[in-house]
Design a protein around this motif. Structure first.
Motif, mmCIF file in Angstrom:
data_model
loop_
_atom_site.group_PDB
_atom_site.id
_atom_site.type_symbol
_atom_site.label_atom_id
_atom_site.label_comp_id
_atom_site.label_asym_id
_atom_site.label_seq_id
_atom_site.Cartn_x
_atom_site.Cartn_y
_atom_site.Cartn_z
ATOM 1 N N ALA A 75 37.680 46.892 44.726
ATOM 2 C CA ALA A 75 36.529 46.278 43.773
ATOM 3 C C ALA A 75 35.489 46.574 44.155
ATOM 4 O O ALA A 75 34.504 47.157 43.383
ATOM 5 C CB ALA A 75 37.153 44.937 43.610
ATOM 6 N N PHE A 76 35.188 46.398 45.553
ATOM 7 C CA PHE A 76 33.650 47.059 45.880
ATOM 8 C C PHE A 76 33.387 48.383 45.776
ATOM 9 O O PHE A 76 32.499 48.941 45.495
ATOM 10 C CB PHE A 76 33.653 46.478 47.304
ATOM 11 C CG PHE A 76 32.924 45.219 47.645
ATOM 12 C CD1 PHE A 76 31.704 44.869 47.028
ATOM 13 C CD2 PHE A 76 33.563 44.241 48.365
ATOM 14 C CE1 PHE A 76 30.883 43.751 47.391
ATOM 15 C CE2 PHE A 76 33.203 43.046 48.503
ATOM 16 C CZ PHE A 76 31.880 42.704 47.832
ATOM 17 N N ALA A 77 34.439 49.164 46.229
ATOM 18 C CA ALA A 77 34.247 50.588 45.848
ATOM 19 C C ALA A 77 34.374 51.343 44.421
ATOM 20 O O ALA A 77 33.484 52.237 44.253
ATOM 21 C CB ALA A 77 35.429 51.471 46.816
ATOM 22 N N TYR A 78 35.174 50.714 43.520
ATOM 23 C CA TYR A 78 35.519 51.451 42.490
ATOM 24 C C TYR A 78 34.930 50.879 41.217
ATOM 25 O O TYR A 78 34.900 51.295 40.129
ATOM 26 C CB TYR A 78 36.808 51.852 42.466
ATOM 27 C CG TYR A 78 37.193 52.876 43.414
ATOM 28 C CD1 TYR A 78 36.721 53.911 43.452
ATOM 29 C CD2 TYR A 78 38.194 52.473 44.332
ATOM 30 C CE1 TYR A 78 36.981 54.962 44.367
ATOM 31 C CE2 TYR A 78 38.543 53.271 45.463
ATOM 32 C CZ TYR A 78 38.087 54.639 45.315
ATOM 33 O OH TYR A 78 38.164 55.527 46.365
ATOM 34 N N THR A 79 34.759 49.538 41.242
ATOM 35 C CA THR A 79 34.233 48.782 40.037
ATOM 36 C C THR A 79 32.958 48.624 39.961
ATOM 37 O O THR A 79 32.044 48.737 40.883
ATOM 38 C CB THR A 79 34.827 47.309 39.856
ATOM 39 O OG1 THR A 79 34.163 46.428 40.858
ATOM 40 C CG2 THR A 79 36.385 47.383 40.136
ATOM 41 N N ARG A 80 32.238 48.508 38.667
ATOM 42 C CA ARG A 80 30.813 48.445 38.356
ATOM 43 C C ARG A 80 30.479 47.238 39.116
ATOM 44 O O ARG A 80 29.204 47.169 39.559
ATOM 45 C CB ARG A 80 30.555 48.361 36.818
ATOM 46 C CG ARG A 80 29.279 48.757 36.486
ATOM 47 C CD ARG A 80 29.046 48.298 35.199
ATOM 48 N NE ARG A 80 29.289 49.269 34.340
ATOM 49 C CZ ARG A 80 28.859 49.213 32.913
ATOM 50 N NH1 ARG A 80 28.290 48.057 32.695
ATOM 51 N NH2 ARG A 80 29.136 49.983 32.259
ATOM 52 N N TRP A 81 31.100 46.031 39.024
ATOM 53 C CA TRP A 81 30.439 44.903 39.690
ATOM 54 C C TRP A 81 30.521 45.059 41.014
ATOM 55 O O TRP A 81 29.444 44.583 41.562
ATOM 56 C CB TRP A 81 31.352 43.777 39.396
ATOM 57 C CG TRP A 81 31.051 42.957 38.114
ATOM 58 C CD1 TRP A 81 31.382 43.333 36.941
ATOM 59 C CD2 TRP A 81 30.466 41.624 38.163
ATOM 60 N NE1 TRP A 81 30.879 42.405 36.131
ATOM 61 C CE2 TRP A 81 30.290 41.464 36.819
ATOM 62 C CE3 TRP A 81 29.971 40.970 39.264
ATOM 63 C CZ2 TRP A 81 29.537 40.301 36.351
ATOM 64 C CZ3 TRP A 81 29.398 39.665 38.762
ATOM 65 C CH2 TRP A 81 29.035 39.362 37.548
ATOM 66 N N GLY A 82 31.532 45.816 41.714
ATOM 67 C CA GLY A 82 31.448 45.625 43.353
ATOM 68 C C GLY A 82 30.100 46.744 43.532
ATOM 69 O O GLY A 82 29.526 46.516 44.532
ATOM 70 N N ARG A 83 29.982 47.659 42.789
ATOM 71 C CA ARG A 83 29.040 48.603 43.546
ATOM 72 C C ARG A 83 27.667 48.075 43.141
ATOM 73 O O ARG A 83 26.473 48.216 43.872
ATOM 74 C CB ARG A 83 29.021 49.773 42.412
ATOM 75 C CG ARG A 83 30.365 50.803 43.041
ATOM 76 C CD ARG A 83 30.676 51.929 42.121
ATOM 77 N NE ARG A 83 31.186 53.030 42.894
ATOM 78 C CZ ARG A 83 30.820 53.816 43.633
ATOM 79 N NH1 ARG A 83 29.147 53.643 43.881
ATOM 80 N NH2 ARG A 83 31.480 54.655 44.453
ATOM 81 N N ARG A 84 27.697 47.116 42.161
ATOM 82 C CA ARG A 84 26.295 46.490 41.646
ATOM 83 C C ARG A 84 25.989 45.398 42.980
ATOM 84 O O ARG A 84 24.904 45.324 43.243
ATOM 85 C CB ARG A 84 26.340 45.898 40.372
ATOM 86 C CG ARG A 84 25.982 46.799 39.036
ATOM 87 C CD ARG A 84 25.816 45.935 38.106
ATOM 88 N NE ARG A 84 25.565 46.954 36.884
ATOM 89 C CZ ARG A 84 25.471 46.695 35.634
ATOM 90 N NH1 ARG A 84 25.555 45.225 35.273
ATOM 91 N NH2 ARG A 84 24.958 47.406 34.793
#
Lengths: 339, 336
Positions: free
Chosen positions: A202-211
C-alpha cells in the motif's frame, strides 16, 4: 518549525527541504537494502552467539516463542510505522489502543455474540481510538507526542477505572484460533505477515500510501501540491488505529486474561523496532520489510536472554540500549545527509 | 536574546501601558492561567473537602508530597528550557534510589554512596547528552530508551523485597521541620527560587533560554549550543538521582517500581506551569512550582475524599491537553 521535528535538535542538522524529499523508489532501495542486511547480520549474530552458549537454542520451541512474540509486536509496529512515516512523529498511546480493542472484542464475545461481530468491533474500537487522537491533533493543531502522551495516560486511567481484568471465553472460536498453529507457526503469525506485506504494498503502490510518504517527508511541499494535510493526518491516525485494533483482536485471542496495564510492555519494543528499521522519526521514509527483520531481532532478545540464564529484566536493559543506539544512528544519518 | 544596542530595545518594546492594563495583561500570560488553575483547584478542594483542606496538617502533607517532585522537576526544567526533553527522569529517580538503598544496606558509608549515586546520575546524563548532542538524535526517543534501560537495571538489581535503611541525617532532612515547615519543602522552594534567579537574572540562564528558543540564532551569537544542552541534560539526571536519594530517606527503602510514571506527572505539571516539551526557551521554575501544586492539590483532594486514585492521571491528562492548547493560542508552535 511548523514541520515535524520535535525539538530544533541541532543547528547544523536536518530539515533542509531539497535534500530529504527524494522519491522512495529512486535512491531508497539501496539504503533499505543496506539496512536490511545490517539488521539481518546483527540478528544472525545474536542467534549464533546464543547457539554457541546453548546449542539447544535452535529448536522448535524457540522458533515458536520468537514468532509468537513477533506477531502482536509486528502488527503494532505497522500501526506505529504508519504514524511515523506520515510525519505524525509517534503514537505513545498505542498500548491503550491495543488493550481497549482487545477489551471490546472480549466483551462482545462474553455477551454471547459471534466471532464475526467481535473482530470488526475490535478493529472499529481501534479506529475510534485513533480518530480521537487524530481529531485532537488535527483540530487542536497540537504535537502528536504530547497528545498521545496525555491520551495514553488518561486512557489507561479510564480503563483502570472501568475494568480490572478481562477474560476471553475459553471455548470461543477466537480463543481456539489463538491456540492453533498453521504451517508449524502460531496462527497469529500469519495475519502479521499479511499486514506487513499489504502495508508495504500500500505504501509503495497506492495513491494514499504515496501521499502519506509525501506528507511525512515534507508537509509544506505536499500541501503546495494540493494534498489536504488535515485529511491525510486524520486518515493516518484512523488507519493506524485500525491496524492497532487488529493487534488487539489477536492479543485477546492469545491472552486468556489481561489487565489494562498489559499493553505497556509493547511500547518500547515497538518504537525500538520501528526506529531500528530506519523508519526515521522525521518522517517520509521507511520500508516495512526491513521492519519485519527488525521486529524479529527485537523479539529474539527475550528468548536469548532466557537461554543465557539471565533475569528477564535484562531484556529491558538490552532493548533500551538498542533503542538509544538505533536513534543515535538515525540522527547521525540525518545529520550526514543534510550536509 | 541579549540586546546590544539601546535604540533597538525601544523599537521592539511595547508602548507603556497604564498600571491596571499591565496587570491585566500579565494575567493573560502563562502566570495568569496557572494561577487561575491553582485557584480553581483550591476552590474545588474547599467545596468538596471543606475547611479541613486548609488545615495545617493537610498543607504539611501536600508540602511534603510535592517537595521531591519539585526538586526533580526544577532540575529537569533546565533541559526543557534548553530545548531537549529528558523522559528518563522517572526511571533515574528509581534507579538512583535503588543504588543508594542497596549500597547503604550493604554497609557502605552513606555519604560515599550518595556521591556514587550522584556520579551515576552524571554518567546517565552524559550518555543521554552524548547521543543527543553528538549524533543529533531525537531526545524523546533516546531518553525513552534510557527510561527502559534504567527501569530494567532496577529490576535486575532488586528482585525480591528491597532492604530497608535508616540514615539519621537524611531522615532528619526528609521528615524534619523548621519552624513548623517541612524541611524538605523549604529545600525544594529554595532550589526553585535559586533556579528562578538563575533563569531570569543570570547570563547562564539567558544562554539556556536562547539555546532553547532558537538554537541557530544562539549559535550565531556565539553560544555553544552543545555545551549548554550537555549541562542541562546532566543537571536533569543529577536532579533525578538526588530525588532518588531523598525518596530513600522519605520511604526508608526503594522498590524496583519507584518513580514509574513520575516523569508524566512532572512534565504535565511543568507544562501546566508554562513550559513546553516541543520548544525550549519558555517557562519559569516558579510556574513549575505552581503547576506541581495543582497536581499535588488534585492528588490530595482525591486522597482525602477516598476517590479512585486513577482519576488523577485522567484529570492530569485533561489539564495537560488544555494547557498545551492554551499555550498554542498564546503563540506556541502549532503542529502543521
Amino acid at each position: 518549525m511548523t514541520t515535524s521535528l520535535i525539538t530544533p535538535a541541532d543547528p547544523a542538522a536536518p530539515r533542509s527541504p531539497g535534500g530529504k524529499t527524494r522519491r522512495p523508489d529512486s535512491r531508497g532501495l539501496p539504503v533499505s537494502a543496506r539496512d536490511a542486511l545490517s539488521i539481518a547480520g546483527v540478528w544472525v549474530a545474536l542467534i549464533v552467539a546464543t547457539t554457541i552458549v546453548r546449542p539447544d537454542f535452535l529448536s522448535t520451541q524457540s522458533l515458536l516463542a520468537i514468532t509468537f512474540t513477533m506477531s502482536i509486536t509486528g502488527i503494532l509496529a505497522v500501526s506505529q510505522a504508519i504514524i511515523v512515516i506520515s510525519g505524525g512523529l509517534l503514537d505513545l498511546s498505542l498500548p491503550v489502543s491495543l488493550i481497549v480493542s482487545a477489551w471490546a472484542t472480549v466483551t462482545v464475545l462474553n455477551n454471547g455474540l459471534p466471532t464475526w461481530v467481535a473482530i470488526p468491533v475490535g478493529i472499529l474500537t481501534g479506529m475510534a481510538w485513533g480518530a480521537l487522537n487524530g481529531i485532537i491533533v488535527v483540530f487542536g493543531k497540537l504535537n502528536p507526542i504530547i497528545v498521545t502522551l496525555a491520551t495514553g495516560f488518561g486512557g489507561l486511567a479510564v480503563m483502570l477505572i472501568f475494568f480490572k481484568s478481562a477474560q476471553i471465553p475459553a471455548q470461543s472460536d477466537l480463543r481456539l484460533y489463538g491456540l492453533g498453529r498453521f504451517l508449524g507457526l502460531p496462527n497469529i503469525f500469519w495475519p502479521m505477515v499479511m499486514v506487513i506485506v499489504l502495508g508495504g504494498l500500500a505504501f509503495a503502490y497506492t495513491r494514499w500510501g504515496r501521499r502519506l510518504i509525501a506528507v511525512g517527508g515534507n508537509a509544506s511541499a505536499a500541501k503546495a501540491r494540493g494534498i489536504n494535510l488535515r485529511r491525510m493526518r486524520l486518515g493516518s491516525f484512523i488507519g493506524a488505529g485500525a491496524v492497532a485494533g487488529l493487534a488487539g483482536v489477536m492479543f485477546s485471542a492469545v491472552t486468556p486474561s489481561f489487565t489494562p496495564a498489559a499493553g505497556a510492555s509493547f511500547q518500547l519494543i515497538v518504537i525500538g523496532a520501528v526506529i531500528l528499521a530506519g523508519i526515521s522519526l522525521s518522517g517520509g521514509k521507511g520500508n516495512l520489510l526491513v521492519l519485519l527483520l527488525s521486529i524479529g531481532f527485537f523479539a529474539t532478545i527475550p528468548t536469548s536472554i532466557a537461554f543465557f540464564g539471565l533475569a528477564p529484566a535484562w531484556a529491558l536493559v538490552f532493548q533500551g540500549a538498542l533503542l538509544i543506539i538505533a536513534v543515535g544512528i538515525d540522527g547521525y544519518r540525518l545529520k550526514r545527509t543534510a550536509r | 536574546m541579549t540586546t546590544t544596542a539601546t535604540p533597538a530595545t525601544t523599537l521592539f518594546d511595547d508602548p507603556v501601558l497604564p498600571a491596571h492594563r499591565r496587570i491585566l495583561n500579565s494575567f493573560r500570560g502563562p502566570v495568569g492561567s496557572i494561577t487561575a488553575t491553582l485557584v480553581v483547584t483550591l476552590l474545588v478542594g474547599l467545596i468538596w473537602v471543606g475547611p479541613s483542606f486548609f488545615s495545617p496538617s493537610n498543607i504539611q502533607i501536600v508540602g511534603v508530597s510535592v517537595a521531591i517532585p519539585l526538586i526533580v522537576g526544577v532540575m529537569a526544567s533546565f533541559a526543557l528550557l534548553a530545548g531537549v526533553v529528558d523522559l528518563s527522569i522517572g526511571s533515574m529517580v528509581g534507579f538512583g534510589a535503588v543504588i543508594f538503598n542497596q549500597l547503604v544496606a550493604a554497609g557502605l558509608n552513606a555519604w560515599l554512596v550518595a556521591l556514587i549515586t550522584v556520579v551515576v546520575g552524571v554518567v546517565v546524563g552524559l550518555t543521554n547528552a552524548f547521543v543527543i548532542v553528538r549524533f543529533g538524535a531525537e531526545p524523546l526517543a533516546v531518553t525513552l530508551g534510557m527510561l527502559t534501560l534504567l527501569r530494567g537495571l532496577s529490576q535486575v538489581i532488586v528482585v525480591n523485597a528491597p532492604p530497608s535503611t535508616l540514615i539519621e541525617p537524611l531522615y532528619n532532612v526528609t521528615q524534619g521541620a523548621i519552624a513548623g515547615f517541612p524541611t524538605l519543602l523549604l529545600i525544594g522552594i529554595g532550589v526553585t527560587l535559586i533556579a528562578a534567579g538563575i533563569v531570569s537574572k543570570t547570563r547562564i540562564g539567558r544562554k539556556v533560554q536562547a539555546v532553547g528558543g532558537d538554537d541557530r540564532a544562539a549559535a550565531r551569537a556565539g553560544i555553544s549550543v552543545s555545551k549548554v544542552r550537555v549541562i542541562a541534560l546532566v543537571a536533569s539526571s543529577v536532579g533525578a538521582a538526588v530525588g532518588g536519594i531523598l525518596y530513600v530517606g522519605q520511604l526508608g527503602s526503594a522498590s524496583n517500581v519507584l518513580g514509574t510514571g513520575l516523569e508524566f506527572q512532572i512534565y504535565a505539571a511543568l507544562m501546566i506551569g508554562g513550559y513546553s516539551i516541543t520548544r525550549g526557551g519558555v517557562g519559569n521554575p516558579i510556574g513549575g512550582l505552581l503547576g506541581l501544586l495543582v497536581v499535588a492539590g488534585i492528588t490530595n483532594i482525591l486522597n482525602v475524599t477516598f476517590t479512585d486514585p486513577n482519576y488523577l492521571d485522567l484529570i492530569t491528562a485533561a489539564i495537560l491537553l488544555a494547557a498545551v492548547l492554551v499555550d498554542r493560542f498564546r503563540g506556541g508552535d502549532s503542529f502543521e
